[in-house]
Design a protein around this motif. Structure first.
Motif, PDB file in Angstrom:
ATOM      1  N   VAL A 251       0.873  -1.410   0.059  1.00  0.00           N
ATOM      2  CA  VAL A 251      -0.110   0.023  -0.124  1.00  0.00           C
ATOM      3  C   VAL A 251       0.928   1.341   0.044  1.00  0.00           C
ATOM      4  O   VAL A 251       0.634   2.159  -0.653  1.00  0.00           O
ATOM      5  CB  VAL A 251      -1.009   0.008   1.221  1.00  0.00           C
ATOM      6  CG1 VAL A 251      -1.670   1.401   1.292  1.00  0.00           C
ATOM      7  CG2 VAL A 251      -1.987  -1.177   1.140  1.00  0.00           C
ATOM      8  N   VAL A 252       1.883   1.226   0.673  1.00  0.00           N
ATOM      9  CA  VAL A 252       2.682   2.569   0.844  1.00  0.00           C
ATOM     10  C   VAL A 252       3.510   2.451  -0.614  1.00  0.00           C
ATOM     11  O   VAL A 252       3.562   3.473  -1.074  1.00  0.00           O
ATOM     12  CB  VAL A 252       3.794   2.136   1.983  1.00  0.00           C
ATOM     13  CG1 VAL A 252       5.153   3.078   1.606  1.00  0.00           C
ATOM     14  CG2 VAL A 252       3.422   2.330   3.065  1.00  0.00           C
ATOM     15  N   ARG A 253       3.877   1.497  -1.273  1.00  0.00           N
ATOM     16  CA  ARG A 253       4.472   1.570  -2.554  1.00  0.00           C
ATOM     17  C   ARG A 253       3.557   2.023  -3.619  1.00  0.00           C
ATOM     18  O   ARG A 253       3.682   3.127  -4.286  1.00  0.00           O
ATOM     19  CB  ARG A 253       4.820   0.199  -2.996  1.00  0.00           C
ATOM     20  CG  ARG A 253       5.739   0.232  -4.530  1.00  0.00           C
ATOM     21  CD  ARG A 253       5.892  -0.962  -4.938  1.00  0.00           C
ATOM     22  NE  ARG A 253       7.037  -1.543  -4.047  1.00  0.00           N
ATOM     23  CZ  ARG A 253       8.321  -1.433  -4.719  1.00  0.00           C
ATOM     24  NH1 ARG A 253       8.522  -0.633  -5.684  1.00  0.00           N
ATOM     25  NH2 ARG A 253       9.216  -1.843  -3.839  1.00  0.00           N
ATOM     26  N   PHE A 254       2.265   1.771  -3.547  1.00  0.00           N
ATOM     27  CA  PHE A 254       1.065   2.437  -4.309  1.00  0.00           C
ATOM     28  C   PHE A 254       1.150   3.736  -3.901  1.00  0.00           C
ATOM     29  O   PHE A 254       0.922   4.658  -5.089  1.00  0.00           O
ATOM     30  CB  PHE A 254      -0.252   1.494  -4.220  1.00  0.00           C
ATOM     31  CG  PHE A 254      -1.179   2.050  -4.987  1.00  0.00           C
ATOM     32  CD1 PHE A 254      -1.496   1.770  -6.383  1.00  0.00           C
ATOM     33  CD2 PHE A 254      -2.175   2.755  -4.208  1.00  0.00           C
ATOM     34  CE1 PHE A 254      -2.503   2.266  -7.076  1.00  0.00           C
ATOM     35  CE2 PHE A 254      -3.160   3.338  -5.107  1.00  0.00           C
ATOM     36  CZ  PHE A 254      -3.440   3.000  -6.500  1.00  0.00           C
ATOM     37  N   ALA A 255       0.881   4.178  -2.757  1.00  0.00           N
ATOM     38  CA  ALA A 255       0.552   5.505  -2.272  1.00  0.00           C
ATOM     39  C   ALA A 255       1.558   6.574  -2.833  1.00  0.00           C
ATOM     40  O   ALA A 255       1.202   7.450  -3.378  1.00  0.00           O
ATOM     41  CB  ALA A 255       0.122   5.647  -1.088  1.00  0.00           C
ATOM     42  N   LEU A 256       2.882   6.255  -2.629  1.00  0.00           N
ATOM     43  CA  LEU A 256       3.997   6.959  -3.216  1.00  0.00           C
ATOM     44  C   LEU A 256       3.930   7.017  -4.466  1.00  0.00           C
ATOM     45  O   LEU A 256       4.430   8.338  -4.892  1.00  0.00           O
ATOM     46  CB  LEU A 256       5.235   6.428  -2.333  1.00  0.00           C
ATOM     47  CG  LEU A 256       5.323   6.560  -0.666  1.00  0.00           C
ATOM     48  CD1 LEU A 256       6.418   6.145  -0.214  1.00  0.00           C
ATOM     49  CD2 LEU A 256       4.851   8.047  -0.279  1.00  0.00           C
ATOM     50  N   GLY A 257       3.846   5.975  -5.137  1.00  0.00           N
ATOM     51  CA  GLY A 257       3.782   6.028  -6.636  1.00  0.00           C
ATOM     52  C   GLY A 257       2.769   6.907  -7.234  1.00  0.00           C
ATOM     53  O   GLY A 257       3.140   7.758  -8.237  1.00  0.00           O
TER      54      GLY A 257
END
Length: 845
Positions: free
Chosen positions: A631-637
């Motif tokens: 989720v962190v990777r998706f949000a920061l992307g």
């Protein structure tokens, strides 16, 4: 010729004859205020002595000008008239025609002689006063204030000497906090010269509403006293008690109120109390440093400076302000659902003072919902303003009177529904590419509506664009940019303590789809094209204002075809666009051509920043681990994919303003053709209603240009201003910065040490690679300078202000919201900027 005039014979139109000081003494005398009697030796006498000396040509050598005046003979009739006033002790004081003016006090620039006794001594003192018009300090002061040396003349006041027991100065408004109707009194034994010259620590009193609110006693270890044979001396004193009684303090404040009421503006006065207890007024002049207060409804109001929030310390032209009045009406109708009866007059919350735009926040401060929302918005826009606004919550005048939140929520929901914000936001998160196509189409549709339709007048079309076409762009584009910051906040919350200071914000380095960053990089690529041709590069680098080689002209034309609508201080449509005047762009190009280290090339730095941001996303998602990490990777992307759109609303507004400027130029050409104004550009010193009404507007333009030029010299602009003149930020107590450091809001992580370069105006600014840019504030016109800056210090701004965002994207440490940074730091001074902690530390001297 009128060589001598008594105070009571001076008229309000006699400035050119008697000078500012004498004019005020005459006005006060006629008003019945307690002024010691006296006369003025008029400028006609000065002309007889110095008029033929061509002193203006000697401005570069003031000492020679003074010598010429002192050697000039005084005609006998003038000398005899002056000697007649030597029978009693007098004060002989200079009174220049450019003195004690509303915008320039000239305090202490010319000479004063006290306790002068005897006819020859009075004549000598008058002669020396004439020569003092050419002191180094007076010449420099005139130059700084744009006053023509040739146009200034000097009269001389001869006034009966008050042998004062106590004397001093009194401001009828607080010169530090700006608060009106608050008398500030400095007093000391003896003559007032001790206080005026700063030779003594005086007693200090503050009076408001008929009460002494503050009392601070000075040591008063010295006094200036008159000598029996003439002249004065300094004598040691020892007085620990207050030199004024409360009754005398209140009497002084009452007298100051009478003086202010007579002039209709706050005054800087000098006063004296003689041995018999009589209170005398020896001088009054306007307080020139106070910021003008916006005209608004009765009661205490709180105004926020919108100009500063947009990166402008300079004034906005009258037509620029007039355009924003219409835009504010559009905001009221579009956002708040409250159409304005006269859109040209602006929304009720819109105000102007000193050529800057202010927004009345009073109703928001008195609303429970407003208190919850507004400071949080300022936290990311302009952090210091958020602190100031929160400081007003405890003021009784701003207590909450509107507790119901439902009406405002309903208005917000209607706005959300009208612009379909949720579906667009969801689309942006699900498919950033589609969001980009949608906002690009918004820009294309706007450009299609900009050209003047057949049969429509330029003024009508300009007003149509301002009132209906520009403000809706903001909520239309918001759903593309806002989700990026929402995703950033979500990732920050999910990471918690697993992310170090500045690491989440570091993900925003090298953002794609930022129109301002793209512009700056395009300008760098243009410089690289020119660099490949040594002769063209040398010509531009050596003289960016000279004739441009064909290659440079061609490359510049390509750049301006896309970005020529932009400008420094671009929200003011009264200022030329880069397409009209590319001198700033050429200066930036010349700076870029001086950069030889390829590792410091802006495109390399940008690419490196983007790569580091992607690496940080991978690292942070690894730390979070599992589903949370994904989720962190998706949000920061998504934050990287969408946050760059934040610049588009302003960019499209600037594109539209450039068209409005072109339309108004045509209006100006028509007015100039009819003789209403001198030249087309004068239209920007009118308002929209004035341009529509026509008539002879030349005097209006001349007055407005003078006001505008004076405001250009103003250095300090309040973030928040109360309607009684108080600057809350000046009143609030602040803990001193540790070890002499300056503190502000951390904006871009990292630490850098280098030489400061203080820049007040980016046009023509030269910034060596590796220098730290110190400036009041920024807008997109400043950002090309960021490409060679090693760090950034700004007086204005918050963590998500324009300058902070661009600094992060370029990977340079930045601290914003640093009070008076441009005054505290000097060019060439070595400083350390810590963009993680928000501290700027000057190197020890």
């Amino acid at each position: 010729m009128s060589y001598i005039l008594k105070f009571r014979d001076i008229g309000v139109g006699d400035l050119g004859l008697v000078g500012g000081k004498a004019l005020n003494l005459g006005i006060l005398t006629v008003a019945g205020l307690p002024v010691p009697p006296g006369v003025v030796v008029t400028t006609e006498a000065y002309d007889q002595v110095a008029g033929a000396l061509d002193l203006g040509a000697q401005a570069a050598d003031p000492a020679k000008a003074r010598e010429l005046v002192m050697r000039a003979p005084v005609p006998e009739d003038i000398a005899a008239a002056i000697r007649r006033f030597g029978d009693v002790p007098v004060a002989v004081r200079s009174s220049a025609t450019a003195e004690d003016l509303p915008y320039a006090s000239f305090a202490g620039q010319q000479d004063t002689y006290l306790n002068v006794i005897g006819g020859d001594a009075v004549l000598d003192a008058v002669h020396r006063c004439w020569a003092s018009l050419w002191t180094d300090r007076a010449v420099a002061y005139r130059s700084a204030n744009g006053i023509d040396h040739q146009a200034v003349k000097l009269a001389v006041v001869i006034q009966e000497m008050v042998q004062s027991e106590i004397a001093g100065v009194m401001f009828t408004a607080n010169p530090i906090t700006g608060r009106r109707r608050e008398a500030v009194i400095d007093a000391s034994p003896g003559l007032g010269e001790a206080v005026v010259s700063g030779a003594v620590n005086p007693d200090h009193f503050v009076v408001r509403d008929g009460r002494v609110r503050e009392r601070r006693l000075g040591d008063k270890r010295m006094a200036v006293r008159s000598l029996a044979g003439g002249g004065v001396e300094q004598v040691a004193t020892a007085q620990d008690a207050a030199c004024l009684t409360d009754a005398q303090i209140l009497a002084l404040a009452e007298l100051g109120g009478r003086v202010e009421d007579h002039y209709g503006s706050p005054q800087d006065t000098e006063w004296a109390i003689d041995a018999g207890g009589t209170l005398w007024l020896t001088q009054a002049r306007p307080i020139t440093t106070l910021y003008p207060v916006p005209e608004g409804p009765p009661g205490l109001r709180a105004y926020f400076c919108f100009s500063l929030a947009q990166g402008l310390t300079r004034p906005i032209t009258p037509m620029g302000v007039s355009a924003f009045r219409m835009l504010s009406s559009s905001v009221s109708a579009t956002v708040f659902g409250s159409p304005v009866a006269d859109p040209r007059a602006g929304a009720t919350a819109f105000h102007e003072a000193g050529g800057r735009i202010f927004i009345d926040l009073t109703s928001l401060l008195r609303s429970s919902l407003g208190r919850a929302v507004v400071p949080r918005v300022f936290d990311v826009m302009e952090a210091r303003s958020a602190t100031v606004i929160r400081g007003l919550f405890d003021e009784p005048e701003f207590s909450v009177t509107q507790r119901a939140k439902l009406p405002a929520i309903r208005r917000g929901l209607r706005l959300v529904w009208r612009f379909r914000l949720p579906p667009h936001a969801v689309q942006a998160i699900a498919n950033p590419a589609k969001a980009r196509l949608r906002v690009e189409q918004i820009g294309a549709d706007l450009r299609a509506r900009l050209p003047l339709p057949p049969g429509v007048t330029p003024l009508d079309h300009a007003e149509w664009l301002l009132s209906t076409q520009m403000i809706p762009l903001v909520p239309a584009i918001l759903p593309a940019a806002a989700p990026g910051f929402i995703m950033l906040g979500l990732a920050d919350r999910l990471l918690g303590a697993k992310a170090g200071p500045g690491e989440v914000q570091g993900v925003l380095r090298g953002l794609p789809h930022n129109v301002t960053t793209e512009m700056d990089l395009e300008l760098w690529h243009l410089a690289e094209r020119i660099r490949k041709h040594p002769e063209a590069a040398a010509a531009l680098r050596d003289d960016p204002t000279g004739d441009l080689p064909p290659l440079v002209r061609e490359a510049l034309a390509d750049f301006l075809a896309r970005y020529g609508d932009r400008a420094v201080a671009e929200i003011d449509l009264g200022l030329p666009r880069w397409r009209e005047d590319p001198s700033h762009v050429l200066g930036v190009l010349a700076n870029y051509l001086r950069l030889e280290d390829s590792s410091l090339a802006p495109d390399a730095l940008f690419a490196r920043g983007a790569a580091e941001a992607e690496s940080m996303i991978a690292e942070l998602s690894r730390r979070a681990g599992g589903l949370r990490g994904r989720v962190v990777r998706f949000a920061l992307g998504r934050a990287r994919a969408l946050a760059g759109f934040r610049e588009l609303p302003k960019y499209y507004l600037v594109v539209a303003l450039a068209t409005v400027r072109e339309l108004l130029w045509r209006v100006g050409a028509d007015l100039a053709g009819h003789g209403a104004i001198e030249r087309p550009g004068d239209v920007f010193f009118l308002t929209l209603p004035e341009a529509r009404a026509g008539g002879d507007l030349r005097a209006t333009v001349a007055r407005r240009r003078d006001d505008y030029d004076r405001e250009l010299r103003r250095r300090h602009i309040p973030r928040v201003l109360l309607s009684d003149g108080t600057e809350p930020e000046a009143v609030a107590s602040r803990a001193p910065a540790p070890d002499g450091a300056l503190t502000g809001t951390p904006a871009s992580a990292g630490t850098v040490t280098g030489l400061a370069r203080v820049v007040l105006d980016p046009v023509g600014a030269h910034l060596e690679p590796g220098e730290i840019l110190v400036c009041p504030s920024t807008d997109p016109g400043w950002t090309p300078l960021f490409l060679t800056a090693a760090g950034l210090v700004m007086e204005m701004g918050g963590a998500n202000s324009h300058g902070a965002v661009v600094a992060r994207e370029y990977g340079i440490p930045a601290v914003v919201g640093v009070p008076r940074a441009t005054e505290s730091l000097e060019t060439g001074q070595r400083i350390t900027v810590d963009g993680t902690s928000g501290v700027v530390t000057p190197a020890s001297q």
